[in-house]
Design an enzyme around this catalytic site. Sequence first.
Site, PDB file in Angstrom:
ATOM      1  N   LYS A  95      -0.006 -12.539   5.297  1.00  0.00           N
ATOM      2  CA  LYS A  95      -0.734 -11.907   5.518  1.00  0.00           C
ATOM      3  C   LYS A  95      -2.331 -13.042   6.021  1.00  0.00           C
ATOM      4  CE  LYS A  95      -3.147  -8.470   2.895  1.00  0.00           C
ATOM      5  NZ  LYS A  95      -3.088  -7.930   1.406  1.00  0.00           N
ATOM      6  N   SER A 124      -2.339  -2.456   0.951  1.00  0.00           N
ATOM      7  CA  SER A 124      -3.426  -3.503   2.444  1.00  0.00           C
ATOM      8  C   SER A 124      -1.940  -4.620   2.574  1.00  0.00           C
ATOM      9  CB  SER A 124      -4.524  -3.886   1.655  1.00  0.00           C
ATOM     10  OG  SER A 124      -3.949  -5.776   0.878  1.00  0.00           O
ATOM     11  N   SER A 163      -0.814  -3.528  -3.328  1.00  0.00           N
ATOM     12  CA  SER A 163      -1.045  -3.869  -1.629  1.00  0.00           C
ATOM     13  C   SER A 163      -0.184  -4.758  -1.441  1.00  0.00           C
ATOM     14  CB  SER A 163      -2.360  -4.538  -1.303  1.00  0.00           C
ATOM     15  OG  SER A 163      -3.435  -3.981  -1.862  1.00  0.00           O
TER      16      SER A 163
END
Length: 463
Positions: free
Chosen positions: A80, A155, A179
């Site tokens: 990420k 996210s 997330s």
Amino acid sequence: MTSDRSICNLTATTLAHAIAGGELSSRDAVEAHLARIAEQDGQLSAFVTVDAEGARRAAQVCDAAPAPIGPLHGVPIGIKDLTDTSGLATTYGSVLFRDHVPAEDDLVVARLRSAGAIILGKTNTPEFGFGAVCTNKLCGPTRNPFDTALTSGGSSGGSAVAVAAGMVPLAHGTDFGGSVRTPASFCDAASIRPTPGRIPSPRRPLGWDMLATHGFLARSVDDLELALSVCAGGDAQDPLSAGVINDDRLVAGRRRIAVTPDFGVAPVAREVRARFAAACEALAGVADVVPSSPDCGGAIETFRTLRAAHIANSYGDMLRTRRAELTPTVIWNIEAGARLSAEDYLNAERRRTAIYRSFRELFARADFLVAPAASVFPWSNEISDVTAIDGTALETPIDYLAVTFIVSLVGFPVLTLPARRGENELPFGIQIIAPQGCESRLFAFGRAIENELGFSHRRPKLP
């Protein structure tokens, strides 16, 4: 010979065994997944950056090694883009860091590399991880592979889509209020948010902050357990890691499961409640299922306060000096904490403690607590925030995450698995929660319902 397409359908665990056993080369695995990225990412936007040449060099090192480098030897993964990678651009989803190339890996990345994993690139995230839709001024929106008009969730949406679409078998994520869990639910993936400190963050400025953790997304429970096994372990610079309980005792006999659709306080859509009820009915075939919840009164207000304070502390200077370059979502998040007092913060911590103790009391009579992994189903990428559920307005843009952020508040580990679904139904996941330090117990139960009930990933029908 195994085709590129079938290589991309293998789990990380199966792929690691195949490479270690000489059935495949690391280069075969890397090239197959790079080809899948080239084929699919133009429409899905899961990756901000793809490091094809760096991945090929790493594969060459793996293939030249006299023995497997580690448990993830030669396995392609995604990281990420909130997490530092040495020599590879890390933007944090912001134009302010468009050209930022860290000199050092974050510890979780270093441990993955040491285990033999090969980083294919950085997966998309909203700016600084703040946003319901996985988009920013650099990339996105990251599109849901089950319906590209819909969001992948925030996210860690880039990581969820990369896994679901077969671009990588395993991806790193981070989880503050849901997330890894929300994107997993939206994209039919499995995820783990471990006990805070299980994966250390030695450079975290607020050393005792347990709201945010590293985690992983994959297509199987085995892959999540493998990833956690190579990244877990204490670090003297992370005070949370020293206090993580290790509880590897497995549950004997028939499991006792407490189930709640909403913790008594979270707004949850009617159609989610219906799907959750069906999942609970299936779980009753393998466990004793009892509706029950900790006392979570005040949890939503508590999380809002703590989250706002943390964000204002971390990004307040940036708002003062670079406001015009920030997204509206980031600006709202920072401003939400500007008016808080020390008394507000400490009152929230007091309520958080009471909620934590209520969770502990529930686990005296239950082995696991199960709840939905998202309060809504994926919505259009054209809509930036969830402002209402079933026609009832939400007070703030983060309230739709209450069903996940309540668990973040108390720091219990969570395994997310896809629930069974009909042919034309959107993905939907459940959270399986256990006491701190009980990840092994979670994985064992997750494997059981993955195999016995079919709570497992189904590939999207991509062109």
